[in-house]
Design a protein around this motif. Structure first.
Motif, PDB file in Angstrom:
ATOM      1  N   ILE A  44      -6.220   2.939   3.439  1.00 51.16           N
ATOM      2  CA  ILE A  44      -5.716   4.224   2.955  1.00 51.16           C
ATOM      3  C   ILE A  44      -4.459   3.954   2.147  1.00 51.16           C
ATOM      4  O   ILE A  44      -3.438   3.528   2.688  1.00 51.16           O
ATOM      5  CB  ILE A  44      -5.451   5.161   4.144  1.00 51.16           C
ATOM      6  CG1 ILE A  44      -6.750   5.373   4.921  1.00 51.16           C
ATOM      7  CG2 ILE A  44      -4.863   6.495   3.679  1.00 51.16           C
ATOM      8  CD1 ILE A  44      -6.566   5.721   6.376  1.00 51.16           C
ATOM      9  N   ALA A  73      -3.475   5.863  14.176  1.00 52.59           N
ATOM     10  CA  ALA A  73      -2.841   4.612  13.754  1.00 52.59           C
ATOM     11  C   ALA A  73      -2.911   4.385  12.250  1.00 52.59           C
ATOM     12  O   ALA A  73      -3.490   3.410  11.754  1.00 52.59           O
ATOM     13  CB  ALA A  73      -3.479   3.444  14.491  1.00 52.59           C
ATOM     14  N   CYS A  74      -2.339   5.305  11.516  1.00 55.89           N
ATOM     15  CA  CYS A  74      -2.175   5.150  10.062  1.00 55.89           C
ATOM     16  C   CYS A  74      -0.868   5.855   9.682  1.00 55.89           C
ATOM     17  O   CYS A  74      -0.630   6.972  10.133  1.00 55.89           O
ATOM     18  CB  CYS A  74      -3.325   5.796   9.300  1.00 55.89           C
ATOM     19  SG  CYS A  74      -3.020   5.923   7.526  1.00 55.89           S
ATOM     20  N   THR A 114       3.720  -0.373   2.220  1.00 56.35           N
ATOM     21  CA  THR A 114       2.817  -1.205   1.406  1.00 56.35           C
ATOM     22  C   THR A 114       2.916  -0.760  -0.053  1.00 56.35           C
ATOM     23  O   THR A 114       3.908  -1.006  -0.719  1.00 56.35           O
ATOM     24  CB  THR A 114       1.388  -1.077   1.943  1.00 56.35           C
ATOM     25  OG1 THR A 114       1.057   0.324   2.008  1.00 56.35           O
ATOM     26  CG2 THR A 114       1.267  -1.693   3.329  1.00 56.35           C
ATOM     27  N   THR A 118       2.274   5.031  -2.189  1.00 58.56           N
ATOM     28  CA  THR A 118       2.178   5.788  -0.930  1.00 58.56           C
ATOM     29  C   THR A 118       3.544   6.220  -0.402  1.00 58.56           C
ATOM     30  O   THR A 118       3.620   6.911   0.609  1.00 58.56           O
ATOM     31  CB  THR A 118       1.465   4.961   0.171  1.00 58.56           C
ATOM     32  OG1 THR A 118       2.249   3.816   0.467  1.00 58.56           O
ATOM     33  CG2 THR A 118       0.073   4.550  -0.239  1.00 58.56           C
ATOM     34  N   GLY A 182       6.221   0.771   7.509  1.00 60.88           N
ATOM     35  CA  GLY A 182       5.445   1.881   6.974  1.00 60.88           C
ATOM     36  C   GLY A 182       3.955   1.654   6.880  1.00 60.88           C
ATOM     37  O   GLY A 182       3.307   2.208   5.974  1.00 60.88           O
ATOM     38  N   CYS A 183       3.400   0.841   7.775  1.00 57.19           N
ATOM     39  CA  CYS A 183       1.957   0.647   7.801  1.00 57.19           C
ATOM     40  C   CYS A 183       1.550   0.117   9.176  1.00 57.19           C
ATOM     41  O   CYS A 183       2.236  -0.745   9.739  1.00 57.19           O
ATOM     42  CB  CYS A 183       1.510  -0.348   6.739  1.00 57.19           C
ATOM     43  SG  CYS A 183      -0.273  -0.642   6.742  1.00 57.19           S
TER      44      CYS A 183
HETATM   45  C1  5HY Z   1      -1.955   2.549   7.249  1.00 56.27           C
HETATM   46  N1  5HY Z   1      -2.953   2.778   5.209  1.00 56.27           N
HETATM   47  O1  5HY Z   1      -1.129   2.512   8.157  1.00 56.27           O
HETATM   48  C2  5HY Z   1      -1.698   3.100   5.890  1.00 56.27           C
HETATM   49  C3  5HY Z   1      -0.488   2.482   5.296  1.00 56.27           C
HETATM   50  C4  5HY Z   1      -0.142   2.973   3.979  1.00 56.27           C
HETATM   51  O2  5HY Z   1      -5.001   2.006   5.868  1.00 56.27           O
HETATM   52  N2  5HY Z   1      -3.244   2.147   7.328  1.00 56.27           N
HETATM   53  C5  5HY Z   1      -3.827   2.289   6.113  1.00 56.27           C
HETATM   54  O3  5HY Z   1      -0.018   2.160   3.117  1.00 56.27           O
HETATM   55  O4  5HY Z   1       0.030   4.182   3.805  1.00 56.27           O
END
Ligand code: 5HY
Length: 245
Positions: A44, A73-74, A114, A118, A182-183
């Motif tokens: 994402i 968990a994102c 990342t 984002t 942040g990921c």
């Molecule tokens: C994450 N994207 O935690 C977000 C990080 C992001 O696939 N897992 C993902 O870059 O926003």
């Protein structure tokens, strides 16, 4: 307690790594079950990815196994509000959990994430949750989410030096006292970065596990009154029909 961890992207390796990171933080007696949507983006890294991932979270919540708490968990916390409608158990997004944890240990924190594109998603969440006054900067490294797992021959994450450098620059530029990763895919880097940087480094996966345990320990559940009440019964058309209430 049973903690359901939802990885909103569809990369099994990442789901497995997040389950490992969550189990490392969990107290004895906390059982982690990890899942991912049956459809959606491998990672994402933007608004469109996130919209599809949010529907994937809704899918996993609609048919969720028994649980005492849920962890999304994102770092975009996709589908968080929808998930809170679908269960009375506490639901924690790793971004919100990390912001709370960072605010307990610093007057101001910086986020290192990342893809630079984002950063706006994290900024929107800071405003949504009311942390815009505590976060002093959001910084991208342009490391793709799925590149975070790449290691050298000794098993050292290849991205560690670049993330360390970005965190050092953020601490100086923002005059902040803590770093929020942040990921979700950065969970495994937390301990090494904390030693190297000498400041609190917050991984949202671990923070969410501990906060979930605290909420369950306090016997707190998501309010069934008003905003997070169960969705109203109605038919859904097309591929979403099985998700209808
Ligand atoms: C994450 N994207 O935690 C977000 C990080 C992001 O696939 N897992 C993902 O870059 O926003």
């Amino acid at each position: 307690m049973n903690l359901l961890l939802i990885n909103p992207n569809t990369t099994q390796r990442m789901t497995d790594a997040l389950a490992t990171a969550a189990r490392a933080a969990a107290a004895p007696g906390t059982c982690i079950t990890a899942c991912q949507p049956s459809f959606g983006p491998a990672s994402i890294e933007g608004f469109f990815d996130e919209t599809i991932a949010a529907a994937g979270v809704a899918e996993q919540m609609r048919h969720a196994p028994a649980h005492d708490a849920v962890l999304i968990a994102c770092f975009g916390d996709p589908g968080l509000d929808a998930a809170r409608e679908a269960t009375r158990a506490p639901v924690l997004g790793i971004a919100e959990a990390a912001f709370h944890a960072a605010s307990f240990v610093s007057t101001g924190f910086s986020v290192v994430t990342t893809m630079t594109r984002t950063c706006v998603i994290a900024e929107h969440l800071l405003h949504k949750y009311g942390f815009e006054r505590r976060c002093r900067g959001v910084h991208g490294t342009d490391i793709p989410v799925l590149a975070l797992e790449h290691c050298d021959a000794q098993g050292q994450p290849l991205c560690l030096p670049q993330i360390e450098a970005a965190a050092r620059a953020a601490l100086a530029q923002d005059r902040s006292g803590a770093i929020v990763l942040g990921c979700a895919g950065m969970a495994g880097l937390c301990a090494a970065l904390q030693v190297r940087l000498g400041v609190p480094v917050i991984d949202g996966v671990s923070a969410a596990v501990k906060l979930a345990e605290a909420l369950v320990g306090l016997k707190l559940t998501t309010s069934a009154v008003g905003d997070y009440a169960l969705p109203l019964p109605k038919p859904y058309a097309g591929w979403a029909q099985p998700l209808s209430w």
